[in-house]
Design a protein around this motif. Sequence first.
Motif, PDB file in Angstrom:
ATOM      1  N   LEU A 222      27.760  20.930 -15.282  1.00 60.70           N
ATOM      2  CA  LEU A 222      27.451  20.089 -14.594  1.00 60.70           C
ATOM      3  C   LEU A 222      26.889  19.959 -13.549  1.00 60.70           C
ATOM      4  O   LEU A 222      25.631  20.075 -13.357  1.00 60.70           O
ATOM      5  N   ALA A 223      28.106  20.191 -12.592  1.00 62.02           N
ATOM      6  CA  ALA A 223      26.896  20.236 -10.777  1.00 62.02           C
ATOM      7  C   ALA A 223      26.247  21.343 -11.133  1.00 62.02           C
ATOM      8  O   ALA A 223      25.492  21.252 -10.086  1.00 62.02           O
ATOM      9  N   GLY A 224      26.862  22.250 -11.815  1.00 63.33           N
ATOM     10  CA  GLY A 224      25.263  23.702 -10.770  1.00 63.33           C
ATOM     11  C   GLY A 224      24.102  23.281 -11.792  1.00 63.33           C
ATOM     12  O   GLY A 224      23.458  23.828 -11.248  1.00 63.33           O
ATOM     13  N   MET A 225      24.407  22.821 -12.947  1.00 58.04           N
ATOM     14  CA  MET A 225      23.344  22.726 -13.287  1.00 58.04           C
ATOM     15  C   MET A 225      21.999  21.492 -12.487  1.00 58.04           C
ATOM     16  O   MET A 225      20.812  21.236 -13.137  1.00 58.04           O
ATOM     17  N   THR A 242      27.113  30.704 -16.197  1.00 57.37           N
ATOM     18  CA  THR A 242      28.582  31.405 -16.168  1.00 57.37           C
ATOM     19  C   THR A 242      28.179  31.174 -15.165  1.00 57.37           C
ATOM     20  O   THR A 242      28.939  30.992 -14.017  1.00 57.37           O
ATOM     21  N   GLN A 243      27.469  32.741 -14.194  1.00 51.56           N
ATOM     22  CA  GLN A 243      27.007  32.566 -13.271  1.00 51.56           C
ATOM     23  C   GLN A 243      27.093  31.771 -12.062  1.00 51.56           C
ATOM     24  O   GLN A 243      27.766  31.693 -10.754  1.00 51.56           O
ATOM     25  N   ARG A 244      26.130  30.386 -12.460  1.00 51.03           N
ATOM     26  CA  ARG A 244      26.599  29.023 -11.318  1.00 51.03           C
ATOM     27  C   ARG A 244      27.659  28.313 -11.341  1.00 51.03           C
ATOM     28  O   ARG A 244      27.670  27.694 -10.673  1.00 51.03           O
ATOM     29  N   ARG A 245      28.450  28.367 -12.800  1.00 55.19           N
ATOM     30  CA  ARG A 245      29.292  27.416 -12.690  1.00 55.19           C
ATOM     31  C   ARG A 245      30.550  28.216 -11.875  1.00 55.19           C
ATOM     32  O   ARG A 245      31.158  27.494 -11.111  1.00 55.19           O
ATOM     33  N   ASN A 246      30.514  29.434 -11.764  1.00 59.16           N
ATOM     34  CA  ASN A 246      31.506  29.709 -10.809  1.00 59.16           C
ATOM     35  C   ASN A 246      31.258  29.654  -9.509  1.00 59.16           C
ATOM     36  O   ASN A 246      32.156  29.901  -8.730  1.00 59.16           O
TER      37      ASN A 246
END
Length: 719
Positions: A222-225, A242-246
């Motif tokens: 959520l923070a990445g979104m 997935t890349q952004r979450r990581n």
Amino acid sequence: MRMRDGLLKMFGLCLLAGVLVAGIMFPVAGGIGVLSNQASDTVENMSAGLADDPPPLVTTVTDRDGNPIATLYDQYRIPTGPEEISDAIKWALISVEDRRFYEHHGVDWKGTIRAAVSNSSGGDTQGASTLTQQYVKNYLINVTYRGDELGQQRAQEATIARKLKEARIAIQLETKLSKDQILAGYLNIVEFSREIFGVGAAARAYFDTTADELTVAQAALLAGMANNPPAYDPWNNPERATQRRNFVLDKMVENRKVSRTDAERIKTEPLGVVPDGPNKPPANCVGAGPEHGFFCQYAEDYLLDQGMTKDELYTGGFTVKTTMDPRANQLAKASAEEQVAKTQDNVANTLSLITPGKQRHEVVALAANRDYGPDAAAGQTEFALPSAISNVTGAGSSYKMFTAAAAVERGVVGIYDTVQSPGSYVSRIFSGSPPPCPYVAPYTRGYCVSNASEGYSGTMSLQTALQTSPNTAFVILEEQVGMGAVIEMASKLGLRKTMAGNVATGAAPEPGSQSQEIRSSQAQYFGPNQRSPGKGSFTLGVSPTSGLELANVAATLMSGGVWCPPTPIASVTDRSGRPVPVEEQPCEQAVPEGLANTMAIGLSKDDLPGGTAAAAAAGVGWKRPMIGKTGTTQNNGSAAFIGATPQLAGAAMVFRPDLPNGGLVDGGPGNVVAVDGDSGNMFGGKTPARTWFGAVSKILDGAPALPLPPADPRYERAN
């Protein structure tokens, strides 16, 4: 060339430094030098709004017991306080967006200058907005300029003036709110794609959990979104998400909010979002489902008619408690559907039920055989079949009660007096009947009418006429009392919007229309004028009718002649729980109480042997005192039944909603079809009466069988 580029960059840095100094000086110097006093006031108002004005919230619609049935919203948001948000999402957001959040005072000048130098010198482009500044920008986009595309563009334009104003608001905001309040404010404002706003709604929609239960893995997604919601949508772009979450997990490791071991383990896990898209409720009355959607729609329409705007309703975070009785509504729906299949082409079967009373007429059920919803192939519709003026071919002989009531009120006849009922009759009241109906005046043909069946005696009491429904008796009464009185009675007893609407469509008259039929209201079209004494076909119910208003006619009669607007609203409260007044039309004594009570006695025989609804009543073992009147239109294309007990009033109608010209064939419960031409066999005593008795007998099961009010002797006999 290189020297000139270098000089330009140096000039730009000097200019930027001056702007930043002005921004830093703002708390001390106010609006001096850079912005006018008016601009400073705007900044002050903006920061005050961020501190005090709540964002758009979801309005909840409930049944009369307070159980939610639908949500209405423009932005799906579940407000959450600082203590209701997990530390995981707070630290994930801070780590990826603003590591010095707890150190700066709204603007990270160090980061701003570093980003400016890097960007101006040709290095990697770097952002410098703090979470406080992002809160300001998102508030402008999602709240202040919601629905204003130009305003939203201005709130995001890449100009020094815009960034400076944003910084000044952020600085002021930090003097009004704590860091935790600002962080929670941001997390309540920011969008997470697909009209999902705020971490509370995102937690529910993405993971079917609450904001305080978000895990590190969920929080990182959520923070990445928040940086670019559409780009990192986990259903449309799972790889990028997935890349952004990581990436967020790596930033949390750098910020010492999660261990490297845990971060690497989480990176191997799936995103964990709910399957098949976000779990969020429909944004309108579709959320009330196929059963309760018609009631929800009427409640919405009612509030809009009373002056509330749709934007207010869909953003105000109200709780709208309706008068809907869920059990009554379910039984009404089941009875309507038992008689006519929901997917039957061009056949609608509706039932509206109202509680009589001298203070309010509360609507308790609005149902149809068709489901409420957007899927027409599945028999669904979002047209307000039970409450709107949807039956354009009319309610048939149920309108004879208006003629009877007008005649009784004017002293033309009492309910026990004898009326004429010949097999056929030529009325002086013009109807436009084609030849061979003779002329009754120069250039004016009469209205030729006959009874629907043979076997009527030439005379009978008015009470018996209401029970057996000969056409000629009521056309003769129209002549005797005058069309003006009959039309007025229909409106007084409850057909308010119906009579004010257009005779052809049920809509408001069209200004400038050339055709009298199109430009006139129903009251004008059927009533007397300089050229005609009126149109006698009115008493046969040939004009568009609202089933809900027809039910309210019965409620008026069972309320001692007191008309009240049929209301679906029990109460409205705002987001803080404070009552919101709903300005409703006041109740009025539409007709004398003695007249209403006497008409109830006059209409009390339809369920008994010889009555047009006797078979339907016998089918459920009906034993209660009641009033009732059936109606059928030309070619058997629509039919109605209006009925009431002291506890419950209602009207059922079956009609052709899509192609009105033609007939209906009733082959028994569940076997009603639309046919071409005049080969129908539908009557008000069939499908409509069975629908009414089938529902009301179950709804009132266990309730006392109350008597009807006594007749007033003044109206039992004329003069």
